[in-house]
Motif scaffolding. Structure first.
Motif, mmCIF file in Angstrom:
data_model
loop_
_atom_site.group_PDB
_atom_site.id
_atom_site.type_symbol
_atom_site.label_atom_id
_atom_site.label_comp_id
_atom_site.label_asym_id
_atom_site.label_seq_id
_atom_site.Cartn_x
_atom_site.Cartn_y
_atom_site.Cartn_z
ATOM 1 N N TYR A 89 79.675 -47.338 104.225
ATOM 2 C CA TYR A 89 79.252 -48.476 103.404
ATOM 3 C C TYR A 89 77.865 -48.258 102.802
ATOM 4 C CZ TYR A 89 78.706 -53.491 102.296
ATOM 5 O OH TYR A 89 78.524 -54.703 101.664
ATOM 6 N N MET A 90 76.916 -47.844 103.630
ATOM 7 C CA MET A 90 75.543 -47.681 103.155
ATOM 8 C C MET A 90 75.441 -46.602 102.091
ATOM 9 S SD MET A 90 73.464 -47.988 106.734
ATOM 10 C CE MET A 90 74.684 -47.069 107.667
ATOM 11 N N PHE A 91 76.168 -45.498 102.274
ATOM 12 C CA PHE A 91 76.069 -44.396 101.328
ATOM 13 C C PHE A 91 76.907 -44.669 100.083
ATOM 14 C CE2 PHE A 91 74.436 -42.833 105.223
ATOM 15 C CZ PHE A 91 73.383 -42.025 104.839
ATOM 16 N N ARG A 92 77.940 -45.470 100.244
ATOM 17 C CA ARG A 92 78.688 -45.911 99.061
ATOM 18 C C ARG A 92 77.802 -46.799 98.192
ATOM 19 N NH1 ARG A 92 83.410 -45.866 96.755
ATOM 20 N NH2 ARG A 92 84.360 -47.698 95.824
ATOM 21 N N LEU A 93 76.951 -47.565 98.829
ATOM 22 C CA LEU A 93 76.001 -48.416 98.110
ATOM 23 C C LEU A 93 75.045 -47.562 97.281
ATOM 24 C CD1 LEU A 93 75.295 -51.435 97.905
ATOM 25 C CD2 LEU A 93 73.797 -51.147 99.872
ATOM 26 N N LEU A 94 74.513 -46.510 97.878
ATOM 27 C CA LEU A 94 73.620 -45.601 97.160
ATOM 28 C C LEU A 94 74.364 -44.885 96.026
ATOM 29 C CD1 LEU A 94 71.768 -43.928 100.191
ATOM 30 C CD2 LEU A 94 71.008 -45.891 98.836
ATOM 31 N N ALA A 95 75.600 -44.496 96.304
ATOM 32 C CA ALA A 95 76.394 -43.792 95.291
ATOM 33 C C ALA A 95 76.742 -44.714 94.127
ATOM 34 C CB ALA A 95 77.666 -43.231 95.919
ATOM 35 N N ALA A 96 77.003 -45.984 94.414
ATOM 36 C CA ALA A 96 77.335 -46.942 93.356
ATOM 37 C C ALA A 96 76.181 -47.079 92.377
ATOM 38 C CB ALA A 96 77.675 -48.304 93.964
ATOM 39 N N LYS A 97 74.971 -47.116 92.908
ATOM 40 C CA LYS A 97 73.803 -47.198 92.024
ATOM 41 C C LYS A 97 73.714 -45.959 91.152
ATOM 42 C CE LYS A 97 68.772 -47.495 91.920
ATOM 43 N NZ LYS A 97 67.515 -47.659 92.689
ATOM 44 N N GLN A 98 73.846 -44.776 91.749
ATOM 45 C CA GLN A 98 73.746 -43.540 90.981
ATOM 46 C C GLN A 98 74.841 -43.476 89.918
ATOM 47 O OE1 GLN A 98 72.909 -40.007 93.274
ATOM 48 N NE2 GLN A 98 73.916 -38.665 91.794
ATOM 49 N N PHE A 99 76.051 -43.902 90.285
ATOM 50 C CA PHE A 99 77.179 -43.867 89.355
ATOM 51 C C PHE A 99 76.957 -44.795 88.169
ATOM 52 C CE2 PHE A 99 81.245 -45.871 88.096
ATOM 53 C CZ PHE A 99 81.826 -44.770 87.476
ATOM 54 N N LEU A 100 76.548 -46.033 88.432
ATOM 55 C CA LEU A 100 76.416 -47.000 87.352
ATOM 56 C C LEU A 100 75.128 -46.813 86.551
ATOM 57 C CD1 LEU A 100 77.947 -50.106 89.100
ATOM 58 C CD2 LEU A 100 78.745 -49.063 86.985
#
Length: 324
Positions: free
Chosen positions: A219-230
Motif C-alpha cells: 500500500y505505502m509503495f503503491r502510494l509513492l508509485a501513484a504520485k510518480q505515475f500521475l
C-alpha cells in the motif's frame, strides 16, 4: 569420380557462402537484436526506480534493497495494468480539481490525494469485497465515526466532497499520532491499532520499516508509485490528448430539506434522467429521499453542456498528462 569433382563442389559452396554472408550480416539481425526490437515496439520496458521519492514533504530513501524492490513492483503494476492506469489519468482531470481545494482548506498535504487514487482508482461507485465504499473506501463504521451519514437511504461515503472532508479528519488524527504522513496513510489501510502495535513490537518508528501483511506493505509503495505515475505518465508509456481526458462537470445545486417521494419524477422535473441524477449523486441509495428529520441535502443537477460536452474543448488540469 568424387575425387575429380570435389574441388569444384567446394569452390561453388564457398562462392555461395561469400555471396550470402553479407546479406546475413547486413540485413538479418541477431536473435538478441530481434528480441530487443520486439520488446521496444511492444513497450515491454521496466520503469526506472528512483533512488528516493518525496511524499508530503518527506523524502523516502529507496536505495535499500527491500524498499527498491517493493517500489519496483508497484511501478510495474502502473505500467502494465493499461486500462486501469489510463482511466486514472482520465478521471484525475475531472476529480483532482474537486479534491485539491478540500485538502488545502483542511491543511492536509496535496500528496494525500494519491491515497484516494489507490483506494478507488477514482471510481465514485467503487465497493470492496469487505464493504468499503466510495472514493476513499470508508467502512460503514469508520464513515459514521467521521461524520458521514450511512443507511439504506443515504450513503455519504459516495459523496465526493463529504467523504474527502472525512478522510482529512482521519488522516490528521493519524498524523498527530505518528508524526509522518506515510505512516498515517498505512494506518488508513490497516487501522491505527494494528500500525501502533507493530511499531511497538518491531521497535521501529516508520511504517516503511515494518514487516506487515502484503496488502499494507504494498500500500505505502503503491502510494509513492501513484504520485510518480500521475506526475509524468509519459515515463510509463502513456500518451494522452486533450480529447482523452474527462472534463469537470458543471452542476446546478438544488437544496432539499424535505422528503422526496419519487426521485425519478424529481429528475424529470430537472430535465434529466434518473440515471443522470444517480451518476451525479451516487450517495442517493434509493428511489426516494426519506429525510424524516428535515435535514438539508444538496443535490447536483448536471448542465446540458456537461452532458453533451465537446472533447476538443476539455479543460486540462495538468499539462503533464498530455503527449505534447
Amino acid at each position: 569420380m568424387l575425387a575429380k569433382y570435389r574441388p569444384y563442389y567446394f569452390s561453388g559452396a564457398l562462392l555461395a557462402l561469400v555471396i550470402i554472408m553479407p546479406l546475413l550480416l547486413g540485413h538479418s539481425p541477431s536473435p538478441t537484436l530481434k528480441a530487443e526490437k520486439h520488446q521496444n515496439s511492444q513497450g515491454f520496458m521496466p520503469p526506472s526506480v528512483p533512488t528516493s521519492a518525496s511524499y508530503a514533504n518527506e523524502v523516502i530513501d529507496l536505495r535499500r534493497a527491500d524498499r527498491r524492490e517493493r517500489m519496483d513492483r508497484e511501478l510495474m503494476a502502473f505500467s502494465y495494468m493499461h486500462s486501469s492506469s489510463m482511466l486514472m489519468i482520465k478521471r484525475a482531470n475531472r476529480y483532482f480539481p474537486i479534491i485539491e481545494p478540500i485538502l488545502k482548506a483542511a491543511q492536509v498535504p496535496d500528496d494525500l490525494k494519491y491515497l484516494m487514487v489507490i483506494e478507488s482508482s477514482m471510481n465514485p461507485f467503487a465497493v470492496s469485497p469487505a464493504g468499503a465504499a466510495g472514493f476513499w473506501q470508508f467502512m460503514k463504521g469508520t464513515g459514521k465515526d467521521y461524520g458521514l451519514e450511512v443507511n439504506n437511504n443515504v450513503d455519504e461515503r459516495y459523496h465526493i466532497e463529504k467523504s474527502t472532508k472525512a478522510a482529512c479528519k482521519y488522516l490528521k488524527d493519524a498524523y498527530a499520532k505518528y508524526g509522518d504522513w506515510l505512516t498515517a496513510a498505512a494506518s488508513y489501510n490497516a487501522g491505527q491499532g494494528r500500525i501502533s502495535n507493530e511499531l511497538k513490537k518491531q521497535d521501529v518508528e516508520h511504517a516503511a520499516d515494518l514487516w506487515l501483511v502484503q496488502e499494507t506493505s504494498r500500500y505505502m509503495f503503491r502510494l509513492l508509485a501513484a504520485k510518480q505515475f500521475l506526475k509524468n505518465p509519459k515515463e510509463f508509456g502513456f500518451y494522452l490528448n486533450r480529447e482523452d481526458l474527462y472534463p469537470p462537470v458543471e452542476y446546478k445545486k438544488v437544496v432539499i430539506n424535505k422528503p422526496v417521494a419519487d426521485l425519478v419524477a424529481f429528475a424529470k422535473e430537472q430535465d434529466i434522467s434518473y440515471a443522470e441524477l444517480k451518476e451525479a449523486n451516487p450517495w442517493l441509495k434509493a428511489r426516494s429521499l426519506e429525510n424524516k428529520s428535515g435535514k438539508s441535502y444538496t443535490i447536483l443537477i448536471p448542465s446540458q453542456e456537461s452532458l453533451y460536452y465537446n472533447p476538443s474543448k476539455t479543460p486540462v488540469h495538468y499539462q503533464g498528462w498530455l503527449a505534447n
